[in-house]
Motif scaffolding. Sequence first.
Motif, PDB file in Angstrom:
ATOM      1  N   ARG A   8      64.444  75.508   5.500  1.00 52.69           N
ATOM      2  CA  ARG A   8      63.009  75.310   5.289  1.00 52.69           C
ATOM      3  C   ARG A   8      62.736  74.614   3.962  1.00 52.69           C
ATOM      4  O   ARG A   8      61.936  73.680   3.884  1.00 52.69           O
ATOM      5  N   ALA A  42      64.374  70.846  14.884  1.00 55.09           N
ATOM      6  CA  ALA A  42      64.613  71.894  13.885  1.00 55.09           C
ATOM      7  C   ALA A  42      63.394  72.209  13.014  1.00 55.09           C
ATOM      8  O   ALA A  42      63.110  73.387  12.763  1.00 55.09           O
ATOM      9  N   ARG A  44      60.365  72.314  13.700  1.00 52.48           N
ATOM     10  CA  ARG A  44      59.333  73.072  14.423  1.00 52.48           C
ATOM     11  C   ARG A  44      59.527  74.584  14.295  1.00 52.48           C
ATOM     12  O   ARG A  44      58.579  75.349  14.474  1.00 52.48           O
ATOM     13  N   ARG A  45      60.743  75.003  13.966  1.00 53.30           N
ATOM     14  CA  ARG A  45      60.964  76.443  13.769  1.00 53.30           C
ATOM     15  C   ARG A  45      60.200  76.955  12.561  1.00 53.30           C
ATOM     16  O   ARG A  45      59.839  78.129  12.499  1.00 53.30           O
ATOM     17  N   TYR A  46      59.977  76.087  11.590  1.00 55.24           N
ATOM     18  CA  TYR A  46      59.312  76.479  10.350  1.00 55.24           C
ATOM     19  C   TYR A  46      57.893  75.945  10.255  1.00 55.24           C
ATOM     20  O   TYR A  46      57.040  76.546   9.609  1.00 55.24           O
ATOM     21  N   PRO A  48      55.157  74.635  12.825  1.00 56.25           N
ATOM     22  CA  PRO A  48      54.763  74.383  14.212  1.00 56.25           C
ATOM     23  C   PRO A  48      53.846  73.175  14.382  1.00 56.25           C
ATOM     24  O   PRO A  48      53.759  72.617  15.463  1.00 56.25           O
TER      25      PRO A  48
END
Length: 199
Positions: A8, A42, A44-46, A48
């Motif tokens: 992140r 990747a 999008r996990r942190y 959105p």
Amino acid sequence: MDQEKPLRERLIDVGVDLVLTEGTAAVGLREIARRAGVSHGAPRRYFPTHHALLSAIARRGFEDLAARVGAAIAGTAAPRARLRAIAGVYVGHALERRGMFELMFRHDLLDSTGREDTGQPQLRASTLPLFELLVSLVSRCGVTTDAEVTAAALWANLHGVAQLWAFGSLPLVLGTDGEEYVGRLVDAALDAHLGAAAS
């Protein structure tokens, strides 16, 4: 890039670099993923949404500005001297980190709900500590009525100086791009809102 950092933070680092070198328009989840060397999904996990990513990047800008302001006023007690130091840092930050500065105050592009960072205050609230400091110092300079409005007008004046200098408008009308004129404009803004400084 520091591979030891959590992903992140690495993604935000890449976003900060992009904003500083290419501006806000260059920042996208796919481009950040590419530059960070991860799959395009990747981030999008942190983050959105694109708003969430831009907000995390802008938060870094506010942290940097707060640190610069803190360093500039450390050891300075007189309220007007503190205001002058803050004003110089604010305009300097705008000119040195133009892309970041433009992003920081674009609340139309940012997620101001606070959802982009669990446990973080709303991003919009990031401007409040600096503004509250301005109001306090303006009051201590003898502005007894509408210190909040005076502080807001001073802030707007400084922001305008920074933007118009960066866009080339002030150098054009003043017939110079000498950096000393930036300091003179900052002093003139303080005098306009607080009264001329005693000689």
